[in-house]
Design an enzyme around this catalytic site. Structure first.
Site, mmCIF file in Angstrom:
data_model
loop_
_atom_site.group_PDB
_atom_site.id
_atom_site.type_symbol
_atom_site.label_atom_id
_atom_site.label_comp_id
_atom_site.label_asym_id
_atom_site.label_seq_id
_atom_site.Cartn_x
_atom_site.Cartn_y
_atom_site.Cartn_z
ATOM 1 N N GLN A 95 -4.984 -1.785 9.401
ATOM 2 C CA GLN A 95 -4.790 -3.065 8.712
ATOM 3 C C GLN A 95 -5.418 -4.202 9.524
ATOM 4 O O GLN A 95 -5.121 -4.365 10.708
ATOM 5 C CB GLN A 95 -3.283 -3.308 8.506
ATOM 6 C CG GLN A 95 -2.966 -4.566 7.732
ATOM 7 C CD GLN A 95 -3.461 -4.530 6.280
ATOM 8 O OE1 GLN A 95 -3.480 -3.475 5.639
ATOM 9 N NE2 GLN A 95 -3.885 -5.655 5.761
ATOM 10 N N LYS A 150 0.841 -1.207 0.000
ATOM 11 C CA LYS A 150 0.000 0.000 0.000
ATOM 12 C C LYS A 150 0.876 1.257 0.000
ATOM 13 O O LYS A 150 0.646 2.183 -0.770
ATOM 14 C CB LYS A 150 -0.947 -0.010 1.210
ATOM 15 C CG LYS A 150 -2.047 -1.065 1.071
ATOM 16 C CD LYS A 150 -2.869 -1.286 2.330
ATOM 17 C CE LYS A 150 -3.818 -2.465 2.121
ATOM 18 N NZ LYS A 150 -4.646 -2.799 3.265
ATOM 19 N N ASP A 173 -11.345 2.490 3.748
ATOM 20 C CA ASP A 173 -11.714 1.082 3.578
ATOM 21 C C ASP A 173 -13.228 0.897 3.461
ATOM 22 O O ASP A 173 -13.699 -0.181 3.118
ATOM 23 C CB ASP A 173 -11.198 0.248 4.772
ATOM 24 C CG ASP A 173 -9.838 -0.389 4.483
ATOM 25 O OD1 ASP A 173 -9.511 -0.554 3.295
ATOM 26 O OD2 ASP A 173 -9.130 -0.724 5.445
#
Ligand code: NAD
Length: 291
Positions: free
Chosen positions: A98, A54, A123
Site C-alpha cells: 500500500q 480491499k 498493481d
C-alpha cells in the site's frame, strides 16, 4: 448543455459479479481460491481505509486476502523478507504494498516494488509490467486506476482515438501509466504537472481532461471548453467532505460528462485490483482462455 454524470459504481459492481462467478466456478471444480497479500506499513488513516476496503472486496468475491501490517519504524529488510516469502507462496497470486509508504521509507519505494515477482504484481508497478505497457504489449499487468478509467470511458462510449486529451498529474501510479494507455489507444496526449507554467493553456482546448493531483477543485469551468469530458481521479478531504480535483458543481451544464467523487473512478480502482488478482491467478493456474 446537459452534463452526463459518469458513475463508476454500477460498472464496478458488474466487474465484481463477473469475478465472483469465475471464482465460484473454479472452486466448484475443486481448485483453490485465488489469494491476495496486502502489505501495510505505518498508521496512515487513509491507507488503512483503502486496505480494509480491499480486504472486504476480496471477501465478497471469494478471493482469500492475507494482511501484513508493519509499524512505521519497521526495518526495510523485514518488509523485503516478507515480499520474498510471499513470492514463493503457492496460495498467493497477488502482492501489493500500500502506497505511499511512511516518509522514512518513501525514497525506497521502487526498491520494494522491484522485489515483487512481476507475475504477482497486481498493481502493475513493477518495471517489467511498466515496460510492457510502454511498448504497447498487452500481456503485462496494468495499473488499476488508469485501467479503471479506460474501462469507464469505453463503457460510456467515449472514444479516445484521435482526441486531444490532457492528463493533469504525472505520478507513476496514475498520470504516467494513464498517458501511456491513452497513447496506446491513439489519443493525442499532453501531460501537466506541478511545474507546468499554465495548466489551463493545455486544458482549455482539450476534448478530455483527466485530473489526478489531489488539489481540491483545481479544474474549474473557465479552464475547459464547453462539451469537454472530465475524469476526476483526485480524492481530497475538505471540511470532512470527500472532494475531487474537479469543481463538480461549477462544470455542471458546461462539460458534456464528468465523473463524481466519490462514486466515479474510486470504485473502478478496487474492481480492477480484483480483476488483476484473478488474472494473475488464472495465468499461474494455466486457466486463461479456458472459460
Ligand atoms: P502524487 O502526489 O504522487 O502525484 C500528484 C501529481 O499531480 C504530480 O505529478 C504533481 O506534479 C501533480 N500536481 C500537483 N499539484 C499540481 C498542480 N497544482 N497543477 C498541476 N499538477 C499538479 O499523487 P497520486 O498518487 O498520483 O494521486 C493523485 C490524486 O489521485 C490523489 O488525490 C489521490 O488520492 C488520488 N487517487 C485516487 C485514486 C482513485 O482510485 N480514485 C487512485 C489513486 C490516487
Amino acid at each position: 448543455m446537459e452534463t452526463r454524470v459518469l458513475s463508476g459504481r454500477e460498472l464496478a459492481q458488474k466487474v465484481l459479479e463477473e469475478a465472483k462467478r469465475k471464482v465460484e466456478k473454479y472452486v466448484s471444480c475443486g481448485r483453490r481460491s485465488p489469494g491476495l497479500a496486502v502489505i501495510l506499513v505505518g498508521d496512515d488513516p487513509a491507507s488503512r481505509i483503502y486496505v480494509s476496503k480491499k480486504h472486504e472486496t476480496c471477501g465478497k468475491v471469494g478471493i482469500r486476502s492475507f494482511s501484513y501490517e508493519f509499524p512505521e519504524n519497521v526495518g526495510f529488510d523485514e518488509i523485503a523478507e516478507c515480499i520474498h516469502a510471499l513470492n514463493e507462496r503457492d496460495d498467493v497470486d497477488g502482492i501489493l504494498v500500500q502506497l505511499p509508504l511512511p516518509e522514512r521509507l518513501r525514497d525506497r519505494t521502487n526498491e520494494l516494488i522491484n522485489m515483487i515477482h512481476p507475475a504477482k504484481d497486481v498493481d502493475g508497478f513493477h518495471p517489467y509490467n511498466v515496460g510492457l505497457l510502454a511498448i504497447g504489449d498487452n500481456r503485462g499487468i496494468k495499473p488499476c486506476t488508469p485501467k479503471g478509467v479506460m474501462l469507464l470511458l469505453d463503457h460510456y462510449g467515449i472514444d479516445v482515438e484521435g482526441r486531444d486529451v490532457v492528463m493533469v498529474g504525472a505520478s507513476n501510479i496514475v498520470g504516467k501509466p494513464m498517458a501511456l494507455m491513452l497513447i496506446n489507444r491513439m489519443a493525442t496526449v499532453s501531460v501537466c504537472h506541478i511545474k507546468t507554467r499554465c495548466v489551463s493553456h493545455f486544458t482549455k482546448d482539450a476534448d478530455i481532461v483527466i485530473s489526478a493531483t489531489g488539489v481540491p477543485h483545481l479544474i474549474k469551468k473557465d479552464m475547459v471548453k464547453e462539451g469537454a469530458v472530465l475524469i476526476d481521479v483526485g480524492i481530497s478531504r475538505v471540511n470532512g467532505r470527500v472532494v475531487g480535483d474537479v469543481d463538480f458543481d461549477g462544470v455542471m451544464g458546461h462539460a458534456s460528462a464528468v465523473t463524481p467523487v466519490p462514486g466515479g473512478v474510486g470504485p473502478m480502482t478496487v474492481a480492477m485490483l480484483i480483476e488483476n488478482t484473478l488474472e494473475c491467478y488464472e495465468r499461474r493456474e494455466g486457466l486463461l482462455n479456458s472459460n
